[in-house]
Design a protein around this motif. Structure first.
Motif, PDB file in Angstrom:
ATOM      1  N   UNK A  17      33.814  -0.692   0.391  1.00  0.00           N
ATOM      2  CA  UNK A  17      34.511  -0.858   1.899  1.00  0.00           C
ATOM      3  C   UNK A  17      33.278  -1.689   2.349  1.00  0.00           C
ATOM      4  N   UNK A  18      33.682  -3.065   3.483  1.00  0.00           N
ATOM      5  CA  UNK A  18      32.687  -3.903   4.013  1.00  0.00           C
ATOM      6  C   UNK A  18      31.880  -2.631   5.442  1.00  0.00           C
ATOM      7  N   UNK A  19      30.488  -3.520   4.682  1.00  0.00           N
ATOM      8  CA  UNK A  19      29.030  -2.732   5.498  1.00  0.00           C
ATOM      9  C   UNK A  19      29.423  -2.925   7.219  1.00  0.00           C
ATOM     10  N   UNK A  20      28.989  -2.703   8.238  1.00  0.00           N
ATOM     11  CA  UNK A  20      28.485  -3.047   9.422  1.00  0.00           C
ATOM     12  C   UNK A  20      27.155  -2.586   9.924  1.00  0.00           C
ATOM     13  N   UNK A  21      27.260  -3.223  10.447  1.00  0.00           N
ATOM     14  CA  UNK A  21      25.383  -3.097  11.503  1.00  0.00           C
ATOM     15  C   UNK A  21      25.770  -2.358  12.567  1.00  0.00           C
ATOM     16  N   UNK A  22      25.427  -0.936  12.705  1.00  0.00           N
ATOM     17  CA  UNK A  22      25.613   0.064  13.823  1.00  0.00           C
ATOM     18  C   UNK A  22      24.509  -0.810  14.911  1.00  0.00           C
ATOM     19  N   UNK A  23      23.863  -1.191  14.512  1.00  0.00           N
ATOM     20  CA  UNK A  23      23.197  -0.961  15.760  1.00  0.00           C
ATOM     21  C   UNK A  23      23.395  -3.122  16.490  1.00  0.00           C
ATOM     22  N   UNK A  24      23.895  -2.984  16.344  1.00  0.00           N
ATOM     23  CA  UNK A  24      24.677  -4.835  17.144  1.00  0.00           C
ATOM     24  C   UNK A  24      25.437  -4.506  17.986  1.00  0.00           C
TER      25      UNK A  24
END
Length: 71
Positions: A64-71
């Motif tokens: 799965x493509x990761x994502x940065x939750x802090x952006x």
């Protein structure tokens, strides 16, 4: 706490002991060898068919493509 619908290693070994009279220590050894053998075949990429239960196989899961939750 374990759900009443969940059956674990201890439950299976206990049931086998009650039905067969085979000592629990021996059943633990057989169960461990069975699971190790099953996993060995699966790690070789083979499917394992257990009559009356079904087929066990490892399916590839795409990353799965990761994502940065802090952006």
């Amino acid at each position: 706490m374990k759900s009443e619908k969940t059956v674990g290693h201890v439950d299976i070994i206990s049931a086998l002991h009650q039905k067969t009279g085979i000592p629990i220590k021996a059943l633990n050894g057989v169960h461990s060898a069975y699971v190790e053998t099953l996993l060995g075949y699966l790690m070789q990429g083979k499917n394992v068919t257990i009559n009356g239960l079904g087929t066990v196989k490892i399916l590839p899961v795409p990353m799965k493509k990761g994502r940065n939750p802090s952006t």
